[in-house]
Design a protein around this motif. Sequence first.
Motif, PDB file in Angstrom:
ATOM      1  N   ALA A  72     -71.805 -51.668  58.917  1.00  0.00           N
ATOM      2  CA  ALA A  72     -71.011 -50.988  57.887  1.00  0.00           C
ATOM      3  C   ALA A  72     -71.883 -50.503  56.735  1.00  0.00           C
ATOM      4  N   TYR A  73     -73.111 -50.975  56.630  1.00  0.00           N
ATOM      5  CA  TYR A  73     -74.007 -50.584  55.552  1.00  0.00           C
ATOM      6  C   TYR A  73     -75.030 -49.532  55.992  1.00  0.00           C
ATOM      7  N   CYS A  74     -75.012 -49.183  57.236  1.00  0.00           N
ATOM      8  CA  CYS A  74     -75.930 -48.169  57.756  1.00  0.00           C
ATOM      9  C   CYS A  74     -75.420 -46.779  57.388  1.00  0.00           C
ATOM     10  N   ARG A  75     -76.295 -45.796  57.439  1.00  0.00           N
ATOM     11  CA  ARG A  75     -75.922 -44.421  57.100  1.00  0.00           C
ATOM     12  C   ARG A  75     -76.512 -43.447  58.116  1.00  0.00           C
ATOM     13  N   ARG A  76     -75.757 -42.377  58.351  1.00  0.00           N
ATOM     14  CA  ARG A  76     -76.193 -41.297  59.235  1.00  0.00           C
ATOM     15  C   ARG A  76     -75.733 -39.981  58.612  1.00  0.00           C
ATOM     16  N   THR A  77     -76.491 -38.926  58.821  1.00  0.00           N
ATOM     17  CA  THR A  77     -76.143 -37.593  58.323  1.00  0.00           C
ATOM     18  C   THR A  77     -75.639 -36.750  59.483  1.00  0.00           C
ATOM     19  N   TRP A  78     -74.496 -36.104  59.278  1.00  0.00           N
ATOM     20  CA  TRP A  78     -73.920 -35.184  60.249  1.00  0.00           C
ATOM     21  C   TRP A  78     -73.853 -33.802  59.636  1.00  0.00           C
ATOM     22  N   ALA A  79     -73.887 -32.784  60.475  1.00  0.00           N
ATOM     23  CA  ALA A  79     -73.652 -31.413  60.027  1.00  0.00           C
ATOM     24  C   ALA A  79     -72.779 -30.712  61.050  1.00  0.00           C
ATOM     25  N   TYR A  80     -71.820 -29.953  60.560  1.00  0.00           N
ATOM     26  CA  TYR A  80     -70.889 -29.197  61.386  1.00  0.00           C
ATOM     27  C   TYR A  80     -70.978 -27.732  60.990  1.00  0.00           C
ATOM     28  N   THR A  81     -71.017 -26.832  61.968  1.00  0.00           N
ATOM     29  CA  THR A  81     -71.075 -25.403  61.674  1.00  0.00           C
ATOM     30  C   THR A  81     -69.699 -24.771  61.863  1.00  0.00           C
ATOM     31  N   TYR A  82     -69.415 -23.770  61.021  1.00  0.00           N
ATOM     32  CA  TYR A  82     -68.157 -23.037  61.056  1.00  0.00           C
ATOM     33  C   TYR A  82     -68.454 -21.543  61.088  1.00  0.00           C
ATOM     34  N   ASN A  83     -67.481 -20.750  61.550  1.00  0.00           N
ATOM     35  CA  ASN A  83     -67.663 -19.301  61.651  1.00  0.00           C
ATOM     36  C   ASN A  83     -67.719 -18.655  60.271  1.00  0.00           C
ATOM     37  N   ALA A  84     -67.917 -17.341  60.237  1.00  0.00           N
ATOM     38  CA  ALA A  84     -68.080 -16.620  58.975  1.00  0.00           C
ATOM     39  C   ALA A  84     -66.823 -16.679  58.112  1.00  0.00           C
ATOM     40  N   ALA A  85     -65.646 -16.842  58.715  1.00  0.00           N
ATOM     41  CA  ALA A  85     -64.395 -16.951  57.956  1.00  0.00           C
ATOM     42  C   ALA A  85     -64.156 -18.392  57.497  1.00  0.00           C
ATOM     43  N   ASP A  86     -65.050 -19.306  57.867  1.00  0.00           N
ATOM     44  CA  ASP A  86     -64.964 -20.724  57.507  1.00  0.00           C
ATOM     45  C   ASP A  86     -63.724 -21.407  58.076  1.00  0.00           C
ATOM     46  N   THR A  87     -63.148 -20.843  59.131  1.00  0.00           N
ATOM     47  CA  THR A  87     -61.896 -21.376  59.651  1.00  0.00           C
ATOM     48  C   THR A  87     -62.026 -22.066  60.996  1.00  0.00           C
ATOM     49  N   VAL A  88     -63.053 -21.738  61.761  1.00  0.00           N
ATOM     50  CA  VAL A  88     -63.164 -22.274  63.119  1.00  0.00           C
ATOM     51  C   VAL A  88     -64.454 -23.062  63.253  1.00  0.00           C
TER      52      VAL A  88
END
Length: 143
Positions: A72-88
């Motif tokens: 519970a004290y560990c950390r990880r970085t995530w990144a998510y990409t979205y389309n140009a309209a920021d909707t998908v």
Amino acid sequence: MKTHFAAALGSVVLSAGTLLGAPAAGAQTATYPTTDFDVTVGNTWTKGTITWSNRSVVVTGTHKSVSAAGPAYCRRTWAYTYNAADTVKLGSAGSDSSDTACGTSKNFSFTVPADVPGGAGLVRVCLDDGNLKDLLCHPYRRP
């Protein structure tokens, strides 16, 4: 006469050497825009840079966990990409993560696909608890 010929020949050789050593027009490497990110939760954080390219983003930085007392004290970085309209969200291939840090700081660099024309319009960077539960996320728009 020999002096004039030698001077002229030397000038031609010097000019040719200069031209041959010059980079070809348009042969410069492309520089991609970057965006700094900072997602902080208490004494833990992830900080770094997003580099935007045409079909992906590269997320590079450091994240910090202050305790190794348990998962519970560990950390990880995530990144998510979205389309140009920021909707998908760009599918399951539109996310990736770093290695987990437990009680330490850890550097990371990973590539997140954004396989649409023009690439991602937005990247959401998240700091999670090491067990796939997002603690905090921030959106970053393409410059």
